[in-house]
Scaffold this motif. Structure first.
Motif, PDB file in Angstrom:
ATOM      1  N   SER A   1       0.949  -1.368  -0.029  1.00  0.00           N
ATOM      2  CA  SER A   1       0.081   0.005  -0.003  1.00  0.00           C
ATOM      3  C   SER A   1       0.924   1.290   0.065  1.00  0.00           C
ATOM      4  CB  SER A   1      -0.935   0.084   1.219  1.00  0.00           C
ATOM      5  OG  SER A   1      -1.767  -0.967   1.056  1.00  0.00           O
TER       6      SER A   1
ATOM      7  N   GLN B   1      -8.283   0.897  -0.486  1.00  0.00           N
ATOM      8  CA  GLN B   1      -8.968  -0.304   0.045  1.00  0.00           C
ATOM      9  C   GLN B   1     -10.361   0.081   0.615  1.00  0.00           C
ATOM     10  OE1 GLN B   1      -5.829  -2.111   2.600  1.00  0.00           O
ATOM     11  NE2 GLN B   1      -7.159  -3.837   2.531  1.00  0.00           N
TER      12      GLN B   1
ATOM     13  N   ASP C   1      -6.136  -0.836  -4.736  1.00  0.00           N
ATOM     14  CA  ASP C   1      -5.876  -1.565  -3.523  1.00  0.00           C
ATOM     15  C   ASP C   1      -6.636  -2.594  -3.014  1.00  0.00           C
ATOM     16  OD1 ASP C   1      -4.193  -2.672  -1.413  1.00  0.00           O
ATOM     17  OD2 ASP C   1      -3.760  -0.366  -0.511  1.00  0.00           O
ATOM     18  N   GLU C   2      -6.664  -4.011  -3.396  1.00  0.00           N
ATOM     19  CA  GLU C   2      -7.344  -4.908  -3.028  1.00  0.00           C
ATOM     20  C   GLU C   2      -8.807  -4.755  -3.317  1.00  0.00           C
ATOM     21  OE1 GLU C   2      -6.542  -6.914   0.753  1.00  0.00           O
ATOM     22  OE2 GLU C   2      -4.492  -6.032   1.033  1.00  0.00           O
TER      23      GLU C   2
HETATM   24 MG   LIG Z   1      -2.206  -2.729   2.235  1.00  0.00          MG
END
Ligand SMILES: [Mg+2]
Ligand SMILES: Nc1ncnc2c1ncn2[C@@H]1O[C@H](COP(=O)(O)OP(=O)(O)O)[C@@H](O)[C@H]1O
Ligand SMILES: Nc1ncnc2c1ncn2[C@@H]1O[C@H](COP(=O)(O)OP(=O)(O)O)[C@@H](O)[C@H]1O
Ligand SMILES: [Mg+2]
Lengths: 277, 283
Positions: free
Chosen positions: B47, B90, B169-170
């Motif tokens: 991240s 995220q 991010d994810e």
């Molecule tokens: Mg992360």
């Protein structure tokens, strides 16, 4: 029997229209079993879970825990049910209140009026059950997601529950954290605690004695993992996803490979493929 | 090259007793038009790395160039950068804030100081691109939507800026299987239309194997390897060092290899494994 649903319907009241989240469900969860509940978002899984410990009570029908109805007026009866059925939720960060782990675990038993000496024992038991003894005097903030969920499970265990309900408790974790939480759930089940695992990960359902699939508030499939995975048509209809080894096994069977019905994991699949090459 | 990163290091709370090194001499060239997966265990620096790509994190040491924008410059053109690199954080649905879907999605393009008409057109296009019906959702509160829909609104807010590079991010974390499939299909579609270069952080090795051209493997703040999935998943030493789990298909293939089965092409996707086995049996 531990938890029993008889023709249970639950309706969330709404300003314009109410939502029927659980529709006429009859279900019995056997003592000591490991039951997985799957189904799309909005299918009623969390509502079902909250009905199990009296956080919600049925709009119609009846839920009993060890023969006692959750629709009781008695505070003490409801309290007994809540301590029998422990719940752990999805977000590990929303579940911690105390700044020291031991206080977090003591919170439940203190509310139950458990004597001081015994609370100490319960904390020790709960932390060792989830493999977190060495963190007893630490703060929870620095823990990984998987560790936080194990603490959340320990906090529930300190109430000495008979049933542990994990509502997507692995959903926000990385693969390592998920494996940690699952290992704890399996170990507790081996010690006799009934586990209800709500999850979207079908690899997790493989380990269950029984898989219950929900759709639009109803139970639409109920059986052993093999029975559930065999029904490709329903798997697709309810937007589930087969564990990869089971998917591969099915694809290879279509191609004429004699792969047996019951496949558990990658090694077994490789073994079966070798025999058929 | 769309993005070039050299010798990037980053320390959180630098100069305090809490200093925490998150990145150490990271170098990578992200190619225009590629689908790159950033992988590695939690805490490995993924991240922190991607947040550098649109200057959400200020550069401490090293160099980053995004097309012709130089982030080492005294005053990098942040507005142009944010219009070039779109970042979906995220659980982006937690960052929705406006009272209607339309206003929420318009937030980014407004910051780009585009003409009013252009903003409206882009917002409509972005909402439709993520698979929602503009007329049905534009006046609704984002908070009334389902989890999967909220996430799509958040993504719409980023693609309304028409970034050439999309970083997520994810993006499938916490979704149900259908939600996951839809988001992955959406990213594919965006890659083919608005944003040819895609960078995703993911723990879902099955999805990485199915979709990504290359993987950047992070461990302890360093990049251990940048290579196609086939060259990552079968590199035993690397997988051990990065503490990564291979996708199921690769585990099956490895179990077969250890039983004496050989492959023409090491499989990483489900259909590759099935095809190899069917061909082998036919021979
Ligand atoms: Mg992360
Ligand atoms: N507090 C609530 N108020 C109104 N409707 C709700 C509430 N919680 C859930 N619902 C609705 O009930 C249905 C079932 O939700 P839930 O039990 O959370 O499903 P799941 O856990 O399977 O995602 C959904 O349609 C959801 O929108
Ligand atoms: N805001 C922060 N303050 C201090 N340390 C941080 C912060 N964010 C991340 N870190 C630390 O930096 C390292 C890399 O974290 P991160 O980039 O979030 O990794 P990943 O995304 O791979 O999980 C970890 O050791 C993490 O604890
Ligand atoms: Mg739920």
């Amino acid at each position: 029997m531990s938890v029993r649903f008889e023709n249970v319907t639950y309706e969330y009241p709404g300003e314009e229209k109410s939502v029927v989240a659980v529709k006429n469900v009859s279900l019995e969860i056997a003592d000591g079993s490991f039951v997985c509940v799957c189904g799309e978002n909005g299918s009623g899984k969390s509502t079902l879970a909250k009905l199990m410990n009296g956080l919600l009570t049925p709009s119609s029908g009846i839920v009993t825990v060890d023969g006692e109805t959750t629709s009781t007026e008695s505070e003490s009866a409801l309290f007994a049910i809540r301590s029998k059925v422990g719940m752990v939720f999805q977000n590990p960060d929303n579940q911690m209140i105390a700044s020291i782990i031991e206080d977090e675990i003591a919170f439940g038993p203190e509310n139950l009026g458990v004597p001081r000496e015994e609370i100490g024992e319960r904390i020790a038991y709960a932390l060792s059950a989830v493999g977190m003894e060495e963190h007893r005097h630490h703060t929870p903030y620095k823990l990984s997601g998987g560790q936080k969920q194990r603490i959340a499970i320990a906090a529930v265990l300190a109430m000495r529950p008979k049933i542990l309900v994990l509502d997507e408790s692995t959903a926000m974790l990385d693969p390592k954290g998920r494996a940690e939480v699952l290992a704890v759930a399996e170990e507790l089940n081996a010690q006799g605690i009934t586990v209800v695992l709500i999850t979207h990960f079908m690899e997790e359902a493989v380990r269950a004695d029984r898989v219950v699939v929900m759709s639009e508030g109803a139970v639409v499939m109920d059986g052993t993992p093999e029975e559930i995975f065999r029904d490709r048509e329903k798997i697709n209809r309810y937007h589930l996803e087969l564990p990869v080894p089971d998917y591969l096994a099915a694809e290879l069977r279509k191609e004429g490979f004699p792969i047996p019905e019951k496949i558990f994991g990658e090694e077994e699949l490789a073994e079966a493929i070798c025999r058929s090459l | 090259m769309s993005i070039v990163v050299k010798d990037l290091s980053y320390v959180y709370s630098q100069g305090t007793p809490y200093a925490q090194t998150a990145l150490e001499n990271v170098g990578i060239e992200i190619r225009e038009g590629e689908y790159l997966a950033v992988v590695g265990k939690t805490g490995s620096g993924k991240s922190t790395f991607i947040q550098h790509l649109n200057a959400l994190i200020k550069l401490q040491s090293g160099e980053i160039r995004v097309f012709d924008i130089d982030l080492t410059a005294k005053k990098p053109d942040l507005r142009r950068l944010r219009g070039t690199v779109g970042m979906v954080m995220q659980y982006p649905e937690y960052q929705l804030f406006d009272e209607t879907v339309e206003k929420d999605v318009a937030f980014g393009p407004k910051n780009l100081a585009l003409p009013e008409e252009e903003i409206r057109a882009r917002v409509k296009e972005a909402i439709e691109l993520v698979g929602l019906k503009y007329d049905e959702v534009k006046d609704r509160s984002p908070f009334e939507l389902s989890g999967g829909q909220k996430r799509r609104v958040a993504i719409a807010g980023v693609i309304a800026m028409k970034p050439r590079v999309l970083v997520l991010d994810e993006p499938t974390a916490g979704l149900d299987p259908l939600g996951k499939r839809e988001i992955l299909a959406l990213i594919r579609r965006l890659k083919e239309t608005t944003s040819p270069t895609v960078v995703i952080v993911s723990h879902d090795m099955e999805a990485v194997a199915e979709h990504c051209d290359r993987m950047a493997v992070f461990s302890g703040g360093k990049i251990l390897k940048v290579a196609p999935p086939r060259e990552v998943f079968y590199d035993e030493a690397l997988m051990r060092e990065a503490e990564m789990d291979a996708p199921s298909v690769v585990k099956v293939a490895k179990a077969l290899i250890s039983r004496g089965v050989s492959f023409h092409n090491l499989p990483v996707k489900k259909e590759e494994l099935v095809k190899e086995l069917v061909e082998r049996r036919g021979r």
